[in-house]
Design an enzyme around this catalytic site. Sequence first.
Site, PDB file in Angstrom:
ATOM      1  N   ALA A   1      40.674  42.870  34.093  1.00  0.00           N
ATOM      2  CA  ALA A   1      39.530  43.245  34.924  1.00  0.00           C
ATOM      3  C   ALA A   1      39.663  42.656  36.327  1.00  0.00           C
ATOM      4  O   ALA A   1      39.333  43.320  37.319  1.00  0.00           O
ATOM      5  CB  ALA A   1      38.232  42.788  34.262  1.00  0.00           C
TER       6      ALA A   1
ATOM      7  N   ALA B   1      42.085  44.749  38.203  1.00  0.00           N
ATOM      8  CA  ALA B   1      41.454  46.020  38.578  1.00  0.00           C
ATOM      9  C   ALA B   1      40.503  45.843  39.754  1.00  0.00           C
ATOM     10  O   ALA B   1      40.540  46.615  40.721  1.00  0.00           O
ATOM     11  CB  ALA B   1      40.710  46.606  37.378  1.00  0.00           C
ATOM     12  N   GLU B   2      39.651  44.833  39.701  1.00  0.00           N
ATOM     13  CA  GLU B   2      38.692  44.636  40.798  1.00  0.00           C
ATOM     14  C   GLU B   2      39.402  44.236  42.082  1.00  0.00           C
ATOM     15  O   GLU B   2      39.002  44.639  43.172  1.00  0.00           O
ATOM     16  CB  GLU B   2      37.621  43.614  40.424  1.00  0.00           C
ATOM     17  CG  GLU B   2      36.575  43.505  41.511  1.00  0.00           C
ATOM     18  CD  GLU B   2      35.175  43.217  41.008  1.00  0.00           C
ATOM     19  OE1 GLU B   2      34.284  43.170  41.860  1.00  0.00           O
ATOM     20  OE2 GLU B   2      34.973  43.053  39.796  1.00  0.00           O
ATOM     21  N   THR B   3      40.472  43.474  41.961  1.00  0.00           N
ATOM     22  CA  THR B   3      41.268  43.119  43.139  1.00  0.00           C
ATOM     23  C   THR B   3      41.811  44.372  43.810  1.00  0.00           C
ATOM     24  O   THR B   3      41.698  44.545  45.035  1.00  0.00           O
ATOM     25  CB  THR B   3      42.421  42.177  42.729  1.00  0.00           C
ATOM     26  OG1 THR B   3      41.862  40.962  42.206  1.00  0.00           O
ATOM     27  CG2 THR B   3      43.335  41.867  43.895  1.00  0.00           C
TER      28      THR B   3
ATOM     29  N   SER C   1      38.831  46.711  45.148  1.00  0.00           N
ATOM     30  CA  SER C   1      38.157  46.133  46.310  1.00  0.00           C
ATOM     31  C   SER C   1      39.033  46.199  47.551  1.00  0.00           C
ATOM     32  O   SER C   1      38.548  46.504  48.648  1.00  0.00           O
ATOM     33  CB  SER C   1      37.757  44.684  46.019  1.00  0.00           C
ATOM     34  OG  SER C   1      36.776  44.647  45.011  1.00  0.00           O
TER      35      SER C   1
END
Length: 138
Positions: free
Chosen positions: A60, A63-65, A68
């Site tokens: 996760a 993925a968020e890295t 974003s």
Amino acid sequence: MMIWKRHLTLAELNATSQNTMVAHLGIVYTRLGDDVLEAEMPVDSRTHQPFGLLHGGASAALAETLGSMAGFLLTRDGQCVVGTELNATHHRPVSQGKVRGVCQPLHLGRQSQSWEIVVFDEQGRRCCTCRLGTAVIG
């Protein structure tokens, strides 16, 4: 056709990670294409859960890295992007090596974005599918 409004090199993207969780997890941006951003992350003691497998939270975080940063690359000066929702579906375990995250847009609006990030193991097998929603502020 290239979608990015900001034009950074991979070296510049990776420099933004210094002294952050991104660097601690060993995440490195590896490809910036016309509409895709990719990164690799090691599967080791930094990213394992107690049973020796890749921690779902590490997937996760990858993925968020990616989502974003991809969102940031679509902003103009004075704007920023913040995550609003992250969904992750884990498909198969990974115990060692590296994983590769591939981020592509699903929706690119003026005030919101949706990204799909797929995490693959070294054999090219899908390990995790994530969807990140972001809000564009400013």
